[in-house]
Design a protein around this motif. Structure first.
Motif, PDB file in Angstrom:
ATOM      1  N   PHE A  99       0.858  -0.984   0.033  1.00  0.00           N
ATOM      2  CA  PHE A  99      -0.148   0.016   0.041  1.00  0.00           C
ATOM      3  C   PHE A  99       0.909   1.318  -0.105  1.00  0.00           C
ATOM      4  CE2 PHE A  99      -2.225  -3.496   2.133  1.00  0.00           C
ATOM      5  CZ  PHE A  99      -3.538  -3.643   1.558  1.00  0.00           C
ATOM      6  N   VAL A 100       1.899   1.007   0.693  1.00  0.00           N
ATOM      7  CA  VAL A 100       3.176   2.278   0.663  1.00  0.00           C
ATOM      8  C   VAL A 100       4.302   1.439   0.674  1.00  0.00           C
ATOM      9  CG1 VAL A 100       3.862   4.212   2.251  1.00  0.00           C
ATOM     10  CG2 VAL A 100       1.529   3.836   2.050  1.00  0.00           C
ATOM     11  N   PRO A 101       5.343   2.026  -0.082  1.00  0.00           N
ATOM     12  CA  PRO A 101       5.122   3.077  -1.188  1.00  0.00           C
ATOM     13  C   PRO A 101       4.551   2.463  -2.232  1.00  0.00           C
ATOM     14  CG  PRO A 101       7.515   2.058  -1.319  1.00  0.00           C
ATOM     15  CD  PRO A 101       6.633   1.357  -0.096  1.00  0.00           C
ATOM     16  N   THR A 102       4.302   3.771  -3.080  1.00  0.00           N
ATOM     17  CA  THR A 102       3.620   3.775  -4.444  1.00  0.00           C
ATOM     18  C   THR A 102       4.468   4.387  -5.313  1.00  0.00           C
ATOM     19  OG1 THR A 102       2.226   5.527  -4.062  1.00  0.00           O
ATOM     20  CG2 THR A 102       1.342   3.277  -3.270  1.00  0.00           C
ATOM     21  N   GLY A 103       4.135   4.026  -6.821  1.00  0.00           N
ATOM     22  CA  GLY A 103       4.946   4.858  -7.825  1.00  0.00           C
ATOM     23  C   GLY A 103       4.766   3.876  -9.257  1.00  0.00           C
ATOM     24  N   SER A 104       5.675   4.254 -10.108  1.00  0.00           N
ATOM     25  CA  SER A 104       5.309   3.499 -11.452  1.00  0.00           C
ATOM     26  C   SER A 104       5.925   2.168 -11.397  1.00  0.00           C
ATOM     27  CB  SER A 104       6.099   4.393 -12.470  1.00  0.00           C
ATOM     28  OG  SER A 104       7.514   4.574 -12.023  1.00  0.00           O
ATOM     29  N   TYR A 105       5.001   1.349 -10.727  1.00  0.00           N
ATOM     30  CA  TYR A 105       5.592   0.068 -10.757  1.00  0.00           C
ATOM     31  C   TYR A 105       4.133  -0.891 -10.070  1.00  0.00           C
ATOM     32  CZ  TYR A 105       6.699   1.777  -6.110  1.00  0.00           C
ATOM     33  OH  TYR A 105       6.891   2.444  -4.999  1.00  0.00           O
ATOM     34  N   GLU A 106       3.976  -2.103 -10.307  1.00  0.00           N
ATOM     35  CA  GLU A 106       3.197  -2.786  -9.662  1.00  0.00           C
ATOM     36  C   GLU A 106       3.199  -3.067  -8.035  1.00  0.00           C
ATOM     37  OE1 GLU A 106       0.283  -4.171 -11.065  1.00  0.00           O
ATOM     38  OE2 GLU A 106       0.972  -3.274 -13.218  1.00  0.00           O
ATOM     39  N   PRO A 107       2.065  -2.975  -7.112  1.00  0.00           N
ATOM     40  CA  PRO A 107       2.353  -2.889  -5.942  1.00  0.00           C
ATOM     41  C   PRO A 107       2.495  -4.354  -5.510  1.00  0.00           C
ATOM     42  CG  PRO A 107      -0.106  -2.777  -6.603  1.00  0.00           C
ATOM     43  CD  PRO A 107       0.806  -2.615  -7.977  1.00  0.00           C
ATOM     44  N   MET A 108       2.414  -5.422  -6.194  1.00  0.00           N
ATOM     45  CA  MET A 108       2.478  -6.568  -5.783  1.00  0.00           C
ATOM     46  C   MET A 108       3.758  -7.275  -6.067  1.00  0.00           C
ATOM     47  SD  MET A 108       0.731  -9.269  -4.240  1.00  0.00           S
ATOM     48  CE  MET A 108      -0.987  -9.098  -4.686  1.00  0.00           C
ATOM     49  N   SER A 109       4.578  -7.664  -5.030  1.00  0.00           N
ATOM     50  CA  SER A 109       6.022  -8.101  -5.385  1.00  0.00           C
ATOM     51  C   SER A 109       6.464  -9.221  -4.390  1.00  0.00           C
ATOM     52  CB  SER A 109       6.858  -6.608  -4.869  1.00  0.00           C
ATOM     53  OG  SER A 109       8.247  -7.333  -5.294  1.00  0.00           O
ATOM     54  N   ASN A 110       7.765  -9.846  -4.416  1.00  0.00           N
ATOM     55  CA  ASN A 110       8.216 -10.805  -3.215  1.00  0.00           C
ATOM     56  C   ASN A 110       7.535 -12.047  -3.577  1.00  0.00           C
ATOM     57  OD1 ASN A 110      10.206  -8.923  -2.433  1.00  0.00           O
ATOM     58  ND2 ASN A 110       8.725  -8.226  -0.987  1.00  0.00           N
ATOM     59  N   TYR A 111       7.447 -12.582  -4.793  1.00  0.00           N
ATOM     60  CA  TYR A 111       6.970 -13.844  -4.859  1.00  0.00           C
ATOM     61  C   TYR A 111       8.113 -14.865  -4.540  1.00  0.00           C
ATOM     62  CZ  TYR A 111       3.425 -11.458  -7.790  1.00  0.00           C
ATOM     63  OH  TYR A 111       2.280 -10.762  -8.161  1.00  0.00           O
ATOM     64  N   VAL A 112       7.624 -15.448  -3.449  1.00  0.00           N
ATOM     65  CA  VAL A 112       8.674 -16.478  -3.041  1.00  0.00           C
ATOM     66  C   VAL A 112       8.180 -17.853  -2.994  1.00  0.00           C
ATOM     67  CG1 VAL A 112      10.104 -17.172  -1.093  1.00  0.00           C
ATOM     68  CG2 VAL A 112       9.574 -14.711  -1.516  1.00  0.00           C
ATOM     69  N   LEU A 113       8.967 -19.090  -3.417  1.00  0.00           N
ATOM     70  CA  LEU A 113       8.684 -20.199  -3.172  1.00  0.00           C
ATOM     71  C   LEU A 113       9.367 -21.020  -2.335  1.00  0.00           C
ATOM     72  CD1 LEU A 113       8.666 -21.207  -7.132  1.00  0.00           C
ATOM     73  CD2 LEU A 113       6.555 -20.189  -5.787  1.00  0.00           C
ATOM     74  N   GLY A 114       8.650 -21.929  -1.553  1.00  0.00           N
ATOM     75  CA  GLY A 114       9.541 -22.698  -0.408  1.00  0.00           C
ATOM     76  C   GLY A 114       8.945 -24.209  -0.318  1.00  0.00           C
ATOM     77  N   ILE A 115      10.059 -24.840   0.166  1.00  0.00           N
ATOM     78  CA  ILE A 115       9.948 -26.133   0.819  1.00  0.00           C
ATOM     79  C   ILE A 115      10.470 -26.559   1.754  1.00  0.00           C
ATOM     80  CG2 ILE A 115      10.213 -28.582  -0.047  1.00  0.00           C
ATOM     81  CD1 ILE A 115       8.325 -27.909  -1.963  1.00  0.00           C
ATOM     82  N   LYS A 116       9.638 -26.881   2.974  1.00  0.00           N
ATOM     83  CA  LYS A 116      10.240 -27.038   4.137  1.00  0.00           C
ATOM     84  C   LYS A 116      10.048 -28.697   4.350  1.00  0.00           C
ATOM     85  CE  LYS A 116       8.766 -25.113   8.130  1.00  0.00           C
ATOM     86  NZ  LYS A 116       7.987 -24.671   9.285  1.00  0.00           N
ATOM     87  N   TRP A 117      11.262 -29.358   4.684  1.00  0.00           N
ATOM     88  CA  TRP A 117      11.437 -30.780   5.165  1.00  0.00           C
ATOM     89  C   TRP A 117      11.692 -30.965   6.462  1.00  0.00           C
ATOM     90  CZ3 TRP A 117      16.191 -33.804   4.325  1.00  0.00           C
ATOM     91  CH2 TRP A 117      15.978 -35.180   4.458  1.00  0.00           C
ATOM     92  N   ARG A 118      10.896 -31.713   7.157  1.00  0.00           N
ATOM     93  CA  ARG A 118      11.578 -32.070   8.628  1.00  0.00           C
ATOM     94  C   ARG A 118      12.053 -33.343   8.633  1.00  0.00           C
ATOM     95  NH1 ARG A 118       6.843 -32.350  10.795  1.00  0.00           N
ATOM     96  NH2 ARG A 118       6.745 -34.635  11.381  1.00  0.00           N
ATOM     97  N   PHE A 119      13.295 -33.564   8.687  1.00  0.00           N
ATOM     98  CA  PHE A 119      14.086 -34.791   8.550  1.00  0.00           C
ATOM     99  C   PHE A 119      14.186 -35.570  10.130  1.00  0.00           C
ATOM    100  CE2 PHE A 119      17.097 -31.584   8.657  1.00  0.00           C
ATOM    101  CZ  PHE A 119      18.024 -31.622   9.491  1.00  0.00           C
ATOM    102  N   MET A 120      13.739 -34.689  11.017  1.00  0.00           N
ATOM    103  CA  MET A 120      13.786 -35.426  12.596  1.00  0.00           C
ATOM    104  C   MET A 120      12.758 -34.780  13.307  1.00  0.00           C
ATOM    105  SD  MET A 120      17.316 -35.336  15.151  1.00  0.00           S
ATOM    106  CE  MET A 120      17.096 -35.812  16.774  1.00  0.00           C
TER     107      MET A 120
END
Length: 281
Positions: A93-114
């Motif tokens: 919502f803040v900051p705003t400007g000449s760009y898309e407000p949606m960012s930080n696309y993150v993919l993750g995998i968590k593996w509990r091995f113990m």
């Protein structure tokens, strides 16, 4: 001078959105075929510095030269009892400007091995991949215009009324050198390391209180290598097994002592307030 604002959960190095509102992740997974949605509103306020970084907060990275108001949302799916996959993004919502407000696309995998995710010592690993932001988003501090990746190693120990979680993380953070990063044209380190610890107390069957403390390497290459720090206090209220309501307040600084300085005008860091909800189904 940019300050590494080490913040919370999924997709980066410190928290995988698996244990909102903390930065430090836990070794537990959501469970086989369980869905989880986390939506937390963040208000970041700079104090005594012209910008700050919140890289170790998977999906909530902000490297701008002022304040920020953002809504990170994370979806997690339990592949099996010990493995979960997640995807997150942040709407600014803040900051705003000449760009898309949606960012930080993150993919993750968590593996509990113990461990079983509930008792005794548990160990897990969580690799993450952050998709590139646009060049204008990088210049505004909403992410890096290059693919970033990292891994978080997680150790949790569960007692009856107290849990302790420890994270050790590494992030590779390349960016487009033709554009500034959050308004800062100084060269930034591409290798960032961090550690954090969070004891969590169950003071009631539905209420948990937590203290989260962490540190990470600073990012400017033209500055001596030192460790920034943060201290967070958080509460989690669970009205039912499928819902969590969380609230947290974080302060950061050039080190842990600086982060806890009472006077904001003397603290070279930032504050972060967050509130939100976790839903499992």
């Amino acid at each position: 001078m940019r300050l590494l604002f080490v913040l919370l959960p999924t997709l980066f190095v410190a928290h995988a959105y698996a244990f909102e509102p903390l930065n430090t992740d836990d070794a537990a997974t959501v469970g086989h075929e369980v869905h989880q949605i986390e939506a937390y509103f963040y208000a970041i306020s700079a104090n005594g510095t012209y910008d700050q970084v919140s890289d170790i907060s998977p999906g909530e990275e902000f490297v701008g030269n002022g304040n920020a108001r953002t809504l990170p949302i994370t979806y997690t799916y339990g592949i099996n009892e010990v493995t979960e996959a997640s995807i997150s993004a942040s709407y600014y919502f803040v900051p705003t400007g000449s760009y898309e407000p949606m960012s930080n696309y993150v993919l993750g995998i968590k593996w509990r091995f113990m461990g079983d995710g509930n008792t005794g010592l548990n160990l897990a690993a969580k690799p993450t991949l952050t998709l590139p932001s646009s060049n204008n988003q990088q210049a505004a501090g909403l992410g890096n215009a290059a693919t970033n990746y990292g891994i978080n190693l997680i150790a949790s120990y569960y007692w009856q009324d107290v849990d302790i979680h420890l994270n050790a993380s590494y992030e590779r953070e390349p960016y487009n050198h033709a554009y500034p990063v959050g308004g800062d044209s100084d060269l930034q380190r591409s290798n960032v390391y961090g550690v954090s610890i969070a004891p969590v107390w169950s003071i009631h069957p539905r209420l948990k209180l937590a203290l989260d403390i962490g540190t990470a390497t600073n990012t400017p290459t033209n500055a001596p290598t030192y460790l920034n720090g943060y201290v967070m206090m958080a509460g989690i209220y669970s009205p039912s097994p499928t819902w969590d309501l969380g609230v947290a307040y974080l302060v950061s600084g050039n080190n842990i002592a600086d982060a806890t300085t009472v006077s904001k005008s003397k603290r070279n860091g930032a504050d972060r307030f967050e509130v939100g909800v976790t839903w499992r189904f």
